[in-house]
Scaffold this motif. Structure first.
Motif, PDB file in Angstrom:
ATOM      1  N   TYR A  90       0.844  -1.196   0.000  1.00 33.40           N
ATOM      2  CA  TYR A  90       0.000   0.000   0.000  1.00 33.40           C
ATOM      3  C   TYR A  90       0.883   1.250   0.000  1.00 33.40           C
ATOM      4  CZ  TYR A  90      -4.358  -2.498   1.200  1.00 33.40           C
ATOM      5  OH  TYR A  90      -5.461  -3.310   1.193  1.00 33.40           O
ATOM      6  N   LEU A 138      -9.365   5.356  -1.555  1.00 31.79           N
ATOM      7  CA  LEU A 138      -8.441   4.282  -1.896  1.00 31.79           C
ATOM      8  C   LEU A 138      -8.586   3.929  -3.369  1.00 31.79           C
ATOM      9  CD1 LEU A 138      -6.400   2.081  -1.084  1.00 31.79           C
ATOM     10  CD2 LEU A 138      -8.351   0.603  -0.550  1.00 31.79           C
ATOM     11  N   SER A 179      -7.993   1.758   7.777  1.00 34.85           N
ATOM     12  CA  SER A 179      -7.209   1.155   6.688  1.00 34.85           C
ATOM     13  C   SER A 179      -6.862  -0.297   6.995  1.00 34.85           C
ATOM     14  CB  SER A 179      -5.946   1.972   6.412  1.00 34.85           C
ATOM     15  OG  SER A 179      -5.122   2.065   7.554  1.00 34.85           O
ATOM     16  N   ASP A 209      -8.367  -3.552   4.831  1.00 41.78           N
ATOM     17  CA  ASP A 209      -7.494  -4.557   4.228  1.00 41.78           C
ATOM     18  C   ASP A 209      -7.908  -5.957   4.659  1.00 41.78           C
ATOM     19  OD1 ASP A 209      -4.951  -5.443   2.848  1.00 41.78           O
ATOM     20  OD2 ASP A 209      -4.547  -6.114   4.893  1.00 41.78           O
TER      21      ASP A 209
END
Length: 261
Positions: A15, A71, A178, A182
């Protein structure tokens, strides 16, 4: 106020993060980066937006102090399956906010199709956008999380995270979200190869466990008017199920409202 930092474990997974104090729109930043061939996955995060937008092109008021994060993903799924990422994101947001605040259903709840509520007030809004570029599918998942400010919203009362935990920073919120995203995305990606309906089934169940207002009176604003009934859930395609008293109405897109208590 400290900058937002990408968790180490996400950096190790590839990322990236583009952090700005102020921008026009994090969703537009992400989509422009896609057009320029940016590496993905990449988060575009800002403390303030000057041209934030919500669903149907509505203005999204974006004062400093809240978290605006988008994102960019490349080829995470087919275009047919892309709407499922909105539900994936909702689950991730709910789980992150539950961890940060201790709140849970019914106080903290998901609202179809793309909001997170606290005590019936809007805490988070989501905006999912996609674009095909050649043989590549680019998807941008944007969210605005009210951390320390309540933007004026004529459509819906608004809450902020500092009502639940006044010590939370933007970095705290982004880190939790985040990481949670994920995790949920990884679980969903494990079902690649199944049909779209088969892939959505476990996500649908997780979303319904976190949803608010099931079984309650509701109204849905549609382009051709308003329809009233009882919100009973979502179907195998993610469509809202509204019991109108004359059968179940399936709604692909609209604005869901619950009457004030």
């Amino acid at each position: 106020m400290s900058d937002v930092i990408l968790p180490v474990s996400l950096r190790e997974k590839g990322y990236r993060l583009v952090w700005q104090a102020e921008t026009g729109s994090t969703n537009e930043d992400a989509m422009q980066a896609a057009r320029e061939g940016a590496e993905t996955p990449c988060w575009y995060v800002a403390r303030q937006q000057q041209a934030g937008r919500g669903r149907h092109g509505r203005q999204w008021l974006s004062p400093a102090g809240n978290l605006y994060a988008s994102l960019l993903l490349k080829n995470p799924c087919s275009m047919v399956e892309a709407p499922q990422l909105g539900f994936v994101t909702g689950i991730a947001l709910y789980d992150a906010l539950k961890t940060l605040t201790g709140a849970q259903v019914p106080d903290l709840a998901l609202k179809w199709p793309n909001d997170v509520l606290f005590n019936g007030q809007k805490l988070v809004g989501l905006l999912l956008e996609s674009q095909c570029m050649g043989d590549q599918v680019h998807i941008v998942i944007g969210c605005g999380i009210n951390v320390s400010h309540r933007p004026d919203n004529p459509q819906y009362p608004v809450a902020m995270l500092h009502d639940l935990n006044p010590d939370l920073s933007l970095s705290d919120v982004f880190s939790a979200f985040s990481l949670s995203f994920d995790h949920v995305l990884s679980v969903w990606q494990e079902t690649r190869g199944l049909s779209a309906i088969e892939r959505f089934h476990p996500i649908r169940e997780l979303w319904l466990e976190r949803a608010g207002g099931i079984g309650k009176s509701a109204s849905v604003n549609l382009p051709n008017g308003k329809i009233n009934g009882s919100f009973i859930g979502i179907d195998a395609l993610g469509r809202l199920e509204l019991d109108t008293g004359n059968g179940i109405k399936l709604i692909d897109a609209g604005d869901l409202f619950f009457p004030k208590a």
